[in-house]
Structures are given as C-alpha cells and as structure tokens.
Design a protein around this motif. Sequence first.
Motif, PDB file in Angstrom:
ATOM      1  N   LYS A 123       0.778  -1.300   0.081  1.00 24.65           N
ATOM      2  CA  LYS A 123      -0.121  -0.071   0.094  1.00 24.65           C
ATOM      3  C   LYS A 123       0.727   1.313  -0.002  1.00 24.65           C
ATOM      4  N   GLU A 227      -8.614   2.474   4.563  1.00 22.25           N
ATOM      5  CA  GLU A 227      -8.709   0.878   4.511  1.00 22.25           C
ATOM      6  C   GLU A 227      -9.501   0.505   5.711  1.00 22.25           C
ATOM      7  N   GLY A 233     -12.056  -4.551   3.633  1.00 23.70           N
ATOM      8  CA  GLY A 233     -10.482  -4.345   3.428  1.00 23.70           C
ATOM      9  C   GLY A 233      -9.707  -5.422   4.332  1.00 23.70           C
TER      10      GLY A 233
END
Length: 264
Positions: A123, A227, A233
């Motif tokens: 990420k 998230e 998520g």
Amino acid sequence: MTILGWARKRLLSVFAAAIACLFAGCASLGTYNPATGRSELIFITTPQEVDLGNDVHQKLLKEYRLSDQAAETERVQRIGERLVQVSDRKDYEYHFYVVEKDEINAFTTPGGNIYLFTGIMDKLTTDDQVASVIAHEMGHCAARHTVKKYQAALGYNLLGGVVLGQVGGEGARQIASMSSQAVMNLVFSAYGRKDEYESDRLGVKYLRLAGYDPQASVEVLEMLQRESDDPGGLAVLRSHPYLSDRIEVVKKEIQTAEESHSGI
Ligand SMILES: [Zn+2]
C-alpha cells in the motif's frame, strides 16, 4: 551481609523508589530520555532488552515467514538505516524485517526490531511513506514504549529479577517459556493513545531530520483510515486506532516544525 539480607535491602530500596516515584512523579528518578523529555523508571537494561527481543524474534519466526523479496527487504533496511542516524535512541542496533503477511500493519519488539508486513508494503507508494512507517515505529523504540509494554506485561515476577539484578535474563526466560500465541498477543497488544501521538510526533521529527517528506505521514494515516473504513479491507488496525485524531496531531506537528525552521 548475607545474600538474603542484601536482597531484602535491595527490594526495600526498590519499593522505596517506587513509593517516592508515586509522590514525586518520578521527576528525580529513573533515566532522562531525550526523546520524551521525561525521566523513566525502566528496570530492563539495554542488553537485557536486546535479549528479550531475540527471544521474541525466534517466536515470531515460528509463526511467520520473512519475505523472500530481497529488493524490498533491502529497501526497508536502507531507509531504516538512514532514519537510525537521527534517532534519539542509538544504544542498540536496529534491525528491519519484511514479514510475509497480507495485512496492513507494522510493529516493533524490544531491542530495536522493526517489522513491516508485505500487506502494508503493497500500500506504500513512495520511499517517504515507507520511511514514515519506520519513523513512527522508531518513535516507539526511542520513547521506550515497547520495553515499557513488556515490562508491564512481565509484571510482578520481574521484581525478583530486579533484586537479583537479572531482570532481562528473567524476562527473557519468561518470554521463552510463554507459548507463541501468548507472545504474539503481547507483540500485537495496543499502545495507549498518548504513546501513539508521541510516536507520531517523533516520526515527523525523524523524517524531517533524515530528509524525508513529513507529509508522507499524513498520506499513510489517510491510507490507513481509508482501509479501516473499507468493510472488505485487509486492515487489522487495532494497534493503530484514533486515526482522525492522529492525522490532526501530525498535521499540527508538521506545521509547528515548519514555522520553527523557517527562520522567522
Ligand atoms: Zn504505533
């Protein structure tokens, strides 16, 4: 003096120090920590903390696999080493690891061991963002949040170790005798809100001093917030709560740092 007599005297002095600490707010006790600006009563010495960290690392390796992506691991180590140069705490050697797990998290264990999951690495889009995660974890090390958490968890049994001057050895033995699951619970147990804010502020400081963009901290916290809002998520963010408050703390810290370094 017999050993028993000496131990009793030592125990009494520890209790006396603890009681004095209650009344004096620890102002004159413990060791001054430049990261926090406070004196702290830490019973675990640095070499003992390193021993504890080694034991926890062995337990972690039974539960998790380190990433075999050499380039990614080297990247984390390179960024980590640059941040080490500006850390308030340099009395142990830091180690940086990438752990194979599809979860958005990073954590620190005693002795300067910092771990990032592959899930968070996926990420993070820039070196500044990777640096901001490491700098935050390094804040927990420098402010001694990590060792204090273990000190508290190992609890009263440590007092016997204090008397014998073997706290870390005793602590390491306790860690070694705990199940992997119990150690993992300790590793992933949350810090308090104040500790998170303090690490965020230290993280901003380390980023700035090491020449990374502190704004990356805001970007990472906003990513964590996105998230955590996503019901599908991957995020397991219980160790990093209060995200909107933390974003405000970080923004304010960046602004304060900019003002005090702008020469006006
Ligand atoms: Zn944290």
